[in-house]
Motif scaffolding. Structure first.
Motif, PDB file in Angstrom:
ATOM      1  N   UNK A  30      90.516 119.529 105.886  1.00  0.00           N
ATOM      2  CA  UNK A  30      90.540 119.956 107.283  1.00  0.00           C
ATOM      3  C   UNK A  30      91.763 120.825 107.570  1.00  0.00           C
ATOM      4  N   UNK A  31      92.911 120.445 107.021  1.00  0.00           N
ATOM      5  CA  UNK A  31      94.114 121.252 107.208  1.00  0.00           C
ATOM      6  C   UNK A  31      93.950 122.636 106.566  1.00  0.00           C
ATOM      7  N   UNK A  32      93.335 122.641 105.427  1.00  0.00           N
ATOM      8  CA  UNK A  32      93.075 123.912 104.734  1.00  0.00           C
ATOM      9  C   UNK A  32      92.143 124.799 105.578  1.00  0.00           C
ATOM     10  N   UNK A  33      91.111 124.189 106.104  1.00  0.00           N
ATOM     11  CA  UNK A  33      90.159 124.914 106.955  1.00  0.00           C
ATOM     12  C   UNK A  33      90.863 125.419 108.212  1.00  0.00           C
ATOM     13  N   UNK A  34      91.745 124.588 108.810  1.00  0.00           N
ATOM     14  CA  UNK A  34      92.484 124.978 110.003  1.00  0.00           C
ATOM     15  C   UNK A  34      93.389 126.174 109.691  1.00  0.00           C
ATOM     16  N   UNK A  35      94.035 126.117 108.548  1.00  0.00           N
ATOM     17  CA  UNK A  35      94.885 127.241 108.123  1.00  0.00           C
ATOM     18  C   UNK A  35      94.064 128.523 107.983  1.00  0.00           C
ATOM     19  N   UNK A  36      92.931 128.385 107.344  1.00  0.00           N
ATOM     20  CA  UNK A  36      92.054 129.540 107.147  1.00  0.00           C
ATOM     21  C   UNK A  36      91.598 130.114 108.490  1.00  0.00           C
ATOM     22  N   UNK A  37      91.162 129.223 109.412  1.00  0.00           N
ATOM     23  CA  UNK A  37      90.692 129.687 110.716  1.00  0.00           C
ATOM     24  C   UNK A  37      91.831 130.289 111.543  1.00  0.00           C
ATOM     25  N   UNK A  38      93.024 129.716 111.424  1.00  0.00           N
ATOM     26  CA  UNK A  38      94.179 130.266 112.152  1.00  0.00           C
ATOM     27  C   UNK A  38      94.471 131.682 111.662  1.00  0.00           C
ATOM     28  N   UNK A  81      92.399 133.723 110.249  1.00  0.00           N
ATOM     29  CA  UNK A  81      91.274 134.551 110.660  1.00  0.00           C
ATOM     30  C   UNK A  81      91.404 134.910 112.149  1.00  0.00           C
ATOM     31  N   UNK A  82      91.837 133.917 112.974  1.00  0.00           N
ATOM     32  CA  UNK A  82      91.978 134.174 114.406  1.00  0.00           C
ATOM     33  C   UNK A  82      93.050 135.217 114.666  1.00  0.00           C
ATOM     34  N   UNK A  83      94.092 135.249 113.859  1.00  0.00           N
ATOM     35  CA  UNK A  83      95.165 136.225 114.031  1.00  0.00           C
ATOM     36  C   UNK A  83      94.704 137.624 113.582  1.00  0.00           C
ATOM     37  N   UNK A  84      93.840 137.686 112.633  1.00  0.00           N
ATOM     38  CA  UNK A  84      93.435 138.978 112.083  1.00  0.00           C
ATOM     39  C   UNK A  84      92.175 139.548 112.739  1.00  0.00           C
ATOM     40  N   UNK A  85      91.292 138.713 113.182  1.00  0.00           N
ATOM     41  CA  UNK A  85      90.012 139.176 113.739  1.00  0.00           C
ATOM     42  C   UNK A  85      90.028 139.001 115.249  1.00  0.00           C
ATOM     43  N   UNK A  86      89.884 140.126 115.970  1.00  0.00           N
ATOM     44  CA  UNK A  86      89.929 140.057 117.419  1.00  0.00           C
ATOM     45  C   UNK A  86      88.620 139.535 117.988  1.00  0.00           C
ATOM     46  N   UNK A  87      87.596 139.489 117.220  1.00  0.00           N
ATOM     47  CA  UNK A  87      86.301 138.973 117.666  1.00  0.00           C
ATOM     48  C   UNK A  87      86.099 137.519 117.225  1.00  0.00           C
ATOM     49  N   UNK A  88      87.171 136.882 116.886  1.00  0.00           N
ATOM     50  CA  UNK A  88      87.108 135.494 116.397  1.00  0.00           C
ATOM     51  C   UNK A  88      86.614 134.585 117.509  1.00  0.00           C
ATOM     52  N   UNK A  89      85.683 133.686 117.139  1.00  0.00           N
ATOM     53  CA  UNK A  89      85.111 132.753 118.116  1.00  0.00           C
ATOM     54  C   UNK A  89      85.975 131.482 118.163  1.00  0.00           C
TER      55      UNK A  89
END
Length: 149
Positions: A4-12, A14-22
């Motif tokens: 879960x921490x790994x997934x959270x890191x990945x999503x974080x 992604x959220x910083x790089x992708x402006x269309x992040x959900x």
């Protein structure tokens, strides 16, 4: 939890790089964190309950053992007390018997002394009477002899 921490890191990232992040993706992940925390808490509570049950069982065993030891000690004390009472009673009976024998001997000695005293007094009286009779016989009142002076 590490996944879960790994997934959270990945999503974080992604959220910083992708402006269309959900952002609901992070909300969904947070629900998994909450579920994992709840499961961990439930497991910990189950382990704690198990530890408490084991501790209570161990405590009960210790109490039972202590009660058994105390019962044995009390039984041994009662036996010791009874034996001591018997010993003391025997000793007291022996002392009473010695005292009664000494009393009887004292009474016998008193009676013997009383009899001996009476015999002595009778003998002294007879002796004095005999001496007096002898003395009276030695004195002759009818004697006409005059002693030379």
């Amino acid at each position: 939890m590490e996944a879960l921490l790994s997934q959270f890191s990945f999503l974080s990232s992604q959220a910083l790089q992708d402006k269309n992040f959900d952002p609901t993706k992070i909300d969904d992940l947070m629900k998994f964190f909450e579920l994992e925390a709840y499961n961990s808490w439930a497991a910990m509570e189950t382990d704690l309950k198990k530890d408490v049950d084991e501790a209570e069982y161990t405590m009960k065993e210790a109490e039972d053992h202590l009660e058994s030891v105390m019962d044995s000690a009390m039984d041994e004390f009662r036996r010791f007390e009874e034996e001591l009472d018997r010993t003391l009673k025997d000793e007291l009976d022996g002392l009473e018997q010695v005292a009664n024998n000494a009393k009887k001997m004292g009474s016998s000695m008193e009676n013997a002394a009383t009899i001996a005293t009476k015999k002595y007094m009778e003998a002294a009286l007879v002796s004095a009477t005999t001496t007096m009779k002898s003395a009276w016989k030695g004195l002759n009142f009818n004697s006409k002899k005059i002693h030379p002076s």
